[in-house]
Write a protein that holds these residues in place. Sequence first.
Motif, PDB file in Angstrom:
ATOM      1  N   THR A  10      79.426  62.935 -91.605  1.00 24.49           N
ATOM      2  CA  THR A  10      79.362  61.531 -91.133  1.00 24.49           C
ATOM      3  C   THR A  10      79.446  61.365 -89.617  1.00 24.49           C
ATOM      4  O   THR A  10      79.494  60.231 -89.129  1.00 24.49           O
ATOM      5  CB  THR A  10      80.440  60.593 -91.758  1.00 24.49           C
ATOM      6  N   THR A  66      76.741  55.785 -91.676  1.00 24.00           N
ATOM      7  CA  THR A  66      77.597  56.895 -92.073  1.00 24.00           C
ATOM      8  C   THR A  66      78.170  56.673 -93.468  1.00 24.00           C
ATOM      9  O   THR A  66      78.932  57.474 -93.966  1.00 24.00           O
ATOM     10  CB  THR A  66      78.765  57.041 -91.087  1.00 24.00           C
ATOM     11  N   GLY A  67      77.785  55.564 -94.107  1.00 19.81           N
ATOM     12  CA  GLY A  67      78.420  55.193 -95.366  1.00 19.81           C
ATOM     13  C   GLY A  67      77.880  55.896 -96.593  1.00 19.81           C
ATOM     14  O   GLY A  67      78.502  56.797 -97.125  1.00 19.81           O
ATOM     15  N   ASP A  98      85.604  51.661 -90.551  1.00 22.09           N
ATOM     16  CA  ASP A  98      85.233  52.487 -91.706  1.00 22.09           C
ATOM     17  C   ASP A  98      86.298  53.567 -91.944  1.00 22.09           C
ATOM     18  O   ASP A  98      87.329  53.606 -91.258  1.00 22.09           O
ATOM     19  CB  ASP A  98      83.822  53.071 -91.521  1.00 22.09           C
ATOM     20  N   ALA A  99      86.054  54.434 -92.931  1.00 22.83           N
ATOM     21  CA  ALA A  99      87.068  55.427 -93.313  1.00 22.83           C
ATOM     22  C   ALA A  99      87.424  56.335 -92.137  1.00 22.83           C
ATOM     23  O   ALA A  99      88.593  56.696 -91.946  1.00 22.83           O
ATOM     24  CB  ALA A  99      86.549  56.254 -94.488  1.00 22.83           C
ATOM     25  N   SER A 100      86.435  56.692 -91.313  1.00 26.20           N
ATOM     26  CA  SER A 100      86.694  57.553 -90.158  1.00 26.20           C
ATOM     27  C   SER A 100      87.585  56.823 -89.141  1.00 26.20           C
ATOM     28  O   SER A 100      88.594  57.368 -88.671  1.00 26.20           O
ATOM     29  CB  SER A 100      85.345  57.948 -89.516  1.00 26.20           C
ATOM     30  N   SER A 104      78.601  46.752 -83.630  1.00 24.89           N
ATOM     31  CA  SER A 104      79.947  46.414 -84.118  1.00 24.89           C
ATOM     32  C   SER A 104      80.678  45.555 -83.088  1.00 24.89           C
ATOM     33  O   SER A 104      81.314  44.551 -83.449  1.00 24.89           O
ATOM     34  CB  SER A 104      80.764  47.685 -84.381  1.00 24.89           C
ATOM     35  N   ASP A 138      85.332  43.676 -87.881  1.00 24.98           N
ATOM     36  CA  ASP A 138      84.943  44.983 -88.410  1.00 24.98           C
ATOM     37  C   ASP A 138      84.347  45.835 -87.295  1.00 24.98           C
ATOM     38  O   ASP A 138      83.241  45.571 -86.826  1.00 24.98           O
ATOM     39  CB  ASP A 138      83.922  44.785 -89.541  1.00 24.98           C
ATOM     40  N   GLY A 160      83.514  48.949 -87.616  1.00 27.96           N
ATOM     41  CA  GLY A 160      82.642  49.994 -88.160  1.00 27.96           C
ATOM     42  C   GLY A 160      83.175  51.387 -87.860  1.00 27.96           C
ATOM     43  O   GLY A 160      84.320  51.715 -88.175  1.00 27.96           O
ATOM     44  N   ASN A 161      82.348  52.190 -87.226  1.00 24.26           N
ATOM     45  CA  ASN A 161      82.679  53.587 -86.904  1.00 24.26           C
ATOM     46  C   ASN A 161      83.163  53.728 -85.454  1.00 24.26           C
ATOM     47  O   ASN A 161      83.408  54.831 -84.974  1.00 24.26           O
ATOM     48  CB  ASN A 161      81.384  54.424 -87.107  1.00 24.26           C
ATOM     49  N   ARG A 192      89.606  54.392 -89.623  1.00 23.15           N
ATOM     50  CA  ARG A 192      90.961  54.158 -90.166  1.00 23.15           C
ATOM     51  C   ARG A 192      91.870  55.373 -90.019  1.00 23.15           C
ATOM     52  O   ARG A 192      93.075  55.252 -90.178  1.00 23.15           O
ATOM     53  CB  ARG A 192      90.867  53.789 -91.652  1.00 23.15           C
ATOM     54  N   SER A 238      76.565  50.816 -93.353  1.00 23.30           N
ATOM     55  CA  SER A 238      76.744  51.714 -92.213  1.00 23.30           C
ATOM     56  C   SER A 238      75.930  52.981 -92.412  1.00 23.30           C
ATOM     57  O   SER A 238      75.805  53.483 -93.520  1.00 23.30           O
ATOM     58  CB  SER A 238      78.226  52.069 -92.099  1.00 23.30           C
TER      59      SER A 238
END
Length: 441
Positions: free
Chosen positions: A398, A4-5, A126-128, A59, A98, A100-101, A130, A2
Motif C-alpha cells: 500500500t 491504497t484501499g 486510512d489504516a496506515s 485529502s 478525512d 486519507g493516507n 491510523r 482510496s
Amino acid sequence: MSATGSPSTPRVLPAGGSLSGRVTVPGDKSISHRSLLFGAIAEGTTTIEGLLPAEDPLSTAACLRAMGVAISPITPGATVTVQGVGLEGLQEPSVILDCGNSGTSMRLMLGLLAGRSGRHFILDGDASLRRRPMRRVGQPLSAMGAEVRGRDSGNLAPLAVQGRQLKGTVIGTPVASAQVKSALLLAALTADGPTTVIEPAQSRDHSERMLRAFGADLEVDGEMGRHITVRPGANLRGQSVVVPGDISSAAFWLVAGSLVPGADLTIENVGLNPTRTGILEVLEQMQARIEVLNRRDVAGEPVGDLRVRQAPLQPFAFGESIMPRLVDEVPILSVAACFCAGESRISGASELRVKETDRLAVMARQLRAMGADIDEHEDGMTIRGGRPLQGTALDSETDHRVAMSLAVAAMLASGDSTLARSEAAAVSYPTFWDDLARLRS
Ligand code: S3P
C-alpha cells in the motif's frame, strides 16, 4: 475509493528495455499541501499553478472544503483557486476530517486547528495513517496550550482537537520533521505572543518560504536556519503560487536513468530547494551522470531540468545528517544499491519505520524476494549489490514510494514481475505508470 484501499489485479512489470525522452513530473507534494492550507487562511484569492492532482493534496482540499473554504476542482493541468477565509474564518465541520493516507494533511491540520478557539474538530485517516505517531505534533502543541486527544494517550488517530487561544512560547521539536515544524508555525500565527520553533536539524523549509511570501511575520536565524520565530498579528494575503515538479517523484527517473542500459532522460521543471536535494548528493557520490540544466527561480523556489544518462554506479554510505534532505528517497536508493557492485550502507533512517509503511522492513522484504542480499538494521540497511535480481511476485504493501521503487527494480531484473497494489502510486504520482510506458523503449 482510496488508491491504497481495495485489492486490485497485480500489474505485470516486464523486465528489460531502456528509457529515453523527456518527462515532467507532477507538482511537489509538500508545496501543494502548503499552498492549499495557506491559501485557505489568507485573505483574498490564491491561485495555484502546477498543484499536484493526487490523492494526498485532494485529502487536504477535502478537509478545507469541509470547513467552508471554496477550492476550484483539482484536475490535471488546472490552475486551482482558493478563496481564503482569513485566519479566523474556518468553520467547525459537521463531518470527520478525512486525511486519507496523508501524514502531511493530518499533522499540518493539527497545528492549524489547535488555535481555532471554541471550535471542535475530529481528524481521521486510512489504516496506515491510523498507525502513524501524532504525539510528535500533539506534545509540542500542548506546550502552547493545545488540546488534542486520541488513542494511545493522544498519539494515534482518530484525533479530537478542541480549539483554544494558544500561548506563544519557545519549543524544541522532538524530531527533524517539516511536518511537526510546519504544524507549530501554523499554530503560532494566532498565538498570544511570539513563538520560536527550534529544530534538531534543518528539515525542508517550504513553509518558511511560503508563509513569508503570504505576509507572515517570520524570522529564521541560528545555524542552518534552525530557529524560526513567528510573531502573530500579520494577516496573510492570497498569492499566486507556482508549484515546481517534485524531486521525490523525479528520484525514480534519476535512479532508473542511471541504471537502465542506454537510458537518457530529461526531467523538466524539478524543484531544487537545497533542503530536498540529498538524492543528488548521493547520486554524485555514486558517480551518476546527472546534469542540472536551466537553473532558475520560480515563485521563491529554485528549479531546474535534470538530464540523466546511464553510468556505472559505485556503492554509497550515508547517515543521519543527510536524512532530512532525502527521507522520501531512501526506498529508491535501496534499489540503486542492489545494482551497484559492493556494499552500500544506510544508517540514521529510523524515521522510515513510521512513514506510510515501515519502509525499511518493506523494502528489505520485497527486494529479498527478488534475491537481494540485504541486512536490515534498526536504523537502516546494509545492501551487498551487484548480484542479479530475479523477477517475482511483488507487493507495494500500500505504499506509493515502495510501488514506484519496485517498478524500477523489476525493470532491471531478469524475468518479469507482478506488483500487487500498484495503484498506491496515485498517492503522489498518478501518471507514473503512463509515464513509465511512454519513456520505455
Ligand atoms: C513532508 C515532510 C516529510 C516527508 C513527507 C512530506 C512535508 O515528513 O517524509 O513526505 O510535506 O512536510 P517528516 O516531516 O515527518 O520527515
